[in-house]
Design a protein around this motif. Structure first.
Motif, short mmCIF file in Angstrom:
data_model
loop_
_atom_site.label_atom_id
_atom_site.label_comp_id
_atom_site.label_asym_id
_atom_site.label_seq_id
_atom_site.Cartn_x
_atom_site.Cartn_y
_atom_site.Cartn_z
N ILE A 88 41.70 37.59 30.90
CA ILE A 88 41.62 36.71 29.72
C ILE A 88 41.68 37.55 28.45
O ILE A 88 42.37 37.22 27.48
CB ILE A 88 40.34 35.87 29.76
CG1 ILE A 88 40.42 34.84 30.91
CG2 ILE A 88 40.11 35.15 28.43
CD1 ILE A 88 39.12 34.09 31.14
N GLY A 89 40.95 38.66 28.46
CA GLY A 89 40.97 39.55 27.29
C GLY A 89 42.34 40.14 27.03
O GLY A 89 42.76 40.26 25.87
N VAL A 90 43.07 40.48 28.08
CA VAL A 90 44.42 41.04 27.92
C VAL A 90 45.34 40.03 27.26
O VAL A 90 46.08 40.35 26.32
CB VAL A 90 44.98 41.48 29.29
CG1 VAL A 90 46.47 41.81 29.18
CG2 VAL A 90 44.21 42.69 29.82
N VAL A 91 45.31 38.78 27.74
CA VAL A 91 46.16 37.73 27.15
C VAL A 91 45.77 37.47 25.69
O VAL A 91 46.63 37.37 24.81
CB VAL A 91 46.07 36.44 27.99
CG1 VAL A 91 46.82 35.31 27.31
CG2 VAL A 91 46.63 36.68 29.40
N VAL A 95 48.21 37.98 22.29
CA VAL A 95 48.52 36.91 21.33
C VAL A 95 48.11 37.32 19.92
O VAL A 95 48.85 37.12 18.95
CB VAL A 95 47.82 35.59 21.75
CG1 VAL A 95 47.98 34.53 20.67
CG2 VAL A 95 48.39 35.08 23.08
N ALA A 96 46.92 37.90 19.79
CA ALA A 96 46.47 38.36 18.47
C ALA A 96 47.35 39.48 17.93
O ALA A 96 47.59 39.57 16.71
CB ALA A 96 45.01 38.82 18.54
N VAL A 115 40.49 38.78 15.20
CA VAL A 115 40.74 38.03 16.44
C VAL A 115 41.13 38.97 17.56
O VAL A 115 40.72 38.82 18.72
CB VAL A 115 41.83 36.97 16.20
CG1 VAL A 115 42.19 36.26 17.50
CG2 VAL A 115 41.38 35.95 15.16
N GLN A 116 41.91 39.99 17.24
CA GLN A 116 42.31 40.98 18.23
C GLN A 116 41.09 41.70 18.82
O GLN A 116 41.03 41.99 20.02
CB GLN A 116 43.24 41.98 17.56
CG GLN A 116 44.06 42.83 18.52
CD GLN A 116 44.91 43.83 17.75
OE1 GLN A 116 44.52 44.36 16.72
NE2 GLN A 116 46.10 44.08 18.26
N GLY A 117 40.09 41.95 17.97
CA GLY A 117 38.88 42.62 18.44
C GLY A 117 38.12 41.80 19.48
O GLY A 117 37.46 42.36 20.36
N ILE A 118 38.20 40.46 19.38
CA ILE A 118 37.55 39.62 20.39
C ILE A 118 38.19 39.85 21.75
O ILE A 118 37.50 39.99 22.77
CB ILE A 118 37.64 38.14 19.99
CG1 ILE A 118 36.91 37.89 18.66
CG2 ILE A 118 37.05 37.24 21.08
CD1 ILE A 118 37.09 36.49 18.11
N GLY A 119 39.52 39.92 21.79
CA GLY A 119 40.19 40.22 23.05
C GLY A 119 39.80 41.58 23.59
O GLY A 119 39.57 41.76 24.79
N VAL A 185 49.97 44.88 32.71
CA VAL A 185 48.59 44.81 33.18
C VAL A 185 48.36 43.53 33.99
O VAL A 185 47.72 43.55 35.04
CB VAL A 185 47.61 44.86 31.98
CG1 VAL A 185 46.19 44.58 32.44
CG2 VAL A 185 47.68 46.21 31.30
N ILE A 186 48.86 42.42 33.51
CA ILE A 186 48.69 41.14 34.21
C ILE A 186 49.35 41.20 35.58
O ILE A 186 48.77 40.77 36.58
CB ILE A 186 49.27 39.99 33.36
CG1 ILE A 186 48.43 39.81 32.09
CG2 ILE A 186 49.31 38.70 34.16
CD1 ILE A 186 49.08 38.90 31.06
N ALA A 187 50.56 41.76 35.65
CA ALA A 187 51.28 41.82 36.92
C ALA A 187 50.54 42.68 37.94
O ALA A 187 50.36 42.29 39.10
CB ALA A 187 52.69 42.36 36.68
#
Length: 511
Positions: A88-91, A95-96, A115-119, A185-187
């Motif tokens: 979830i953090g990667v996605v 996006v950010a 917002v990027q820092g939240i990820g 990373v997701i793959a």
């Protein structure tokens, strides 16, 4: 993938290598953004008409949400699955990053960076916690050494890569770079990384604690940043509010049944000491990496690409030697690496005082960054492996979050405070003489911080907690000498299961 709590995976297997790759690539996204942005700051400031304070917030808005929420991110991973929260953090981060690349002005860029820092707060603690949870105990130190080395390389290569992109297609591409990394990373994670979680985690999340931590850091950061323009009543009020919010955070953590920051962890002298070392050294690292590229571009006349290339020796040294440094720490114990490493880094920072107008890369820059790189190589992997030496696997997420938060908060406060302490403010970052004077003052401060970190390690770290065969279960009265943790409140942690690992924020920490 099945859920796995006890570590059974071997590092040398194909799946073990895929797990290591996923964690390195994931954490590299956050590490790269902590360093690649630095080299682009002068160009961002020119393109968007930003003041020095705005450029500081371009870094600090990211660090603020990352540091304030990273503990909550670790707890979410422990509860709902480390791989799930990591992805979830990667996605979220990807996006950010796209929003940062599209920012039309500095205000939007600062907001997108927050917002990027939240990820980053969701993905960063999960990367180390997954290594801790899935690998066998006798493979964890080697895995963390490789993670530290490769992750540290990502952080160190950031300025070089950022310089190439800034000189080429433009600074917006430093954010677009995260999109293919996220896809990889997701793959790999969905295919090869087993899920793990703390099956005993229950209760409510400490949202109030997370909010108080973020607000406290935000108010203090604002006060330190605004102080560069002059100390006013607003600055004093913001600083006082930040301190009061920090006190309120500690009170809430003491009274909350399921605190975001289990204060019982700090009953271990080792855990407390190593986090103090982390605060000192990563404050210094962040200050050096923030101001060095400005010094090289504005004063020495280096291009963004050459400024980034100047840090390549750190990349090479960490790639070649970090795993060996991890094994050395396991063999001789962490005290010597954690003492000598910061002192060597301090020597490298003092050599940077030679960098000025018309400096030569070969005679002025290269010796300084090489010495600093040797110190970082000696320090980072043992620091990473030591920080969780008294914490069992099921608390890996929250404990890694504590150390990550310490590193990020240190970097946040350093970037906010150093320009003011060094006398740099407003548009002065475009004036070579002002930058040169401030840089010399700041490097002396950073060298002092590194020296302090080394002395803290020398005075407090005892025994070889990284070698289970040399570190039998200790009696309670040994806790202050050998780094063990006394029994904590129910639901907290106490173990002697072998070498534990934790995040070094690499030069991560947003360096």
């Amino acid at each position: 993938m099945a859920t796995s709590e006890a570590g059974t995976l071997r590092l040398g297997t194909a799946q073990g290598r895929w797990v290591l790759l996923a964690t390195v690539l994931g954490s590299s996204m956050a590490m790269l953004d902590g360093t690649v942005v630095n080299v682009a700051l002068p160009r961002i400031g020119a393109d968007l008409g930003a003041s020095l304070a705005s450029l500081q917030w371009t870094l600090n808005s990211y660090l603020l949400t990352l540091a304030g929420l990273i503990l909550l991110g670790g707890a979410l991973g422990d509860r709902y699955g480390r791989r799930r929260v990591f992805l979830i953090g990667v996605v979220w981060f990807a996006v950010a990053s796209a929003a940062c690349a599209a920012a039309p002005n500095i205000q939007v860029l600062i907001a997108a960076r927050a917002v990027q820092g939240i990820g980053g707060a969701l993905l960063t603690p999960g990367s180390l916690a997954m290594l801790q949870a899935v690998f066998r105990p006798d493979d964890r130190s080697a895995a963390v050494g490789l993670w530290s080395g490769l992750g540290g390389v990502s952080a160190a290569v950031g300025p070089f890569l950022g310089g190439w992109l800034v000189d080429g297609p433009g600074w917006r591409w430093i954010f677009l770079l995260n999109l293919p990394l996220a896809a990889a990373v997701i793959a790999v994670s969905t295919r090869s990384v087993p899920e793990s979680r703390d099956e005993g985690a229950t209760g409510r999340f400490d949202v109030i604690g997370a909010v108080l931590a973020a607000l406290a850091l935000g108010a203090i950061t604002y006060a330190l940043t605004a102080a560069g323009e002059g100390v006013s009543a607003t600055v004093w009020a913001a600083g006082a509010i930040g301190v009061l919010l920090g006190v309120a955070f500690i009170v809430v953590e003491r009274r909350t049944p399921e605190p975001m920051l289990p204060l019982g962890l700090f009953s271990s002298r080792l855990f407390t000491a190593v986090n103090l070392v982390t605060l000192c050294v990563y404050a210094a690292f962040s200050g050096v990496f923030f101001l060095l590229v400005v010094q090289l571009q504005i004063v020495a006349g280096f291009s963004p690409l050459l400024s980034g290339f100047a840090l390549v020796p750190i990349t090479v040294l960490m790639l070649a030697l970090s795993a060996r440094a991890g094994r050395l720490g396991k063999r001789i114990g962490p005290r010597i690496p954690l003492t000598i490493g910061p002192l060597v880094c301090a020597a490298g920072v003092l050599l940077m005082l030679r960098i000025g107008a018309d400096s030569s890369y070969w005679t002025d820059v290269l010796p300084a960054v090489t010495v600093m790189g040797c110190g970082m190589t000696l320090l980072v992997a043992p620091l990473t492996a030591t920080v969780l030496a008294a914490v069992e696997v099921r608390h890996a997420g929250i404990a890694s979050g504590v150390n990550n938060a310490a590193a990020r908060a240190a970097g946040l406060l350093a970037v906010a405070a150093l320009p003011a302490l060094a006398g740099l403010s407003g548009d002065a970052y475009r004036v070579p003489s002002a930058v040169d004077s401030a840089f010399h003052t700041a490097m002396l401060i950073c060298a002092g911080l590194l020296t302090t970190g080394g002395l803290i390690a020398f005075a407090t770290v005892r025994g070889n907690v990284l070698s289970p065969e040399d570190h039998p279960v200790a009696e309670p009265d040994c806790q202050w000498n050998c780094g063990t943790t006394p029994p904590l409140d129910p639901g907290h942690v106490h173990t002697h299961e072998g070498p534990a690992t934790g995040p070094a924020a690499g030069p991560s920490p947003e360096s």
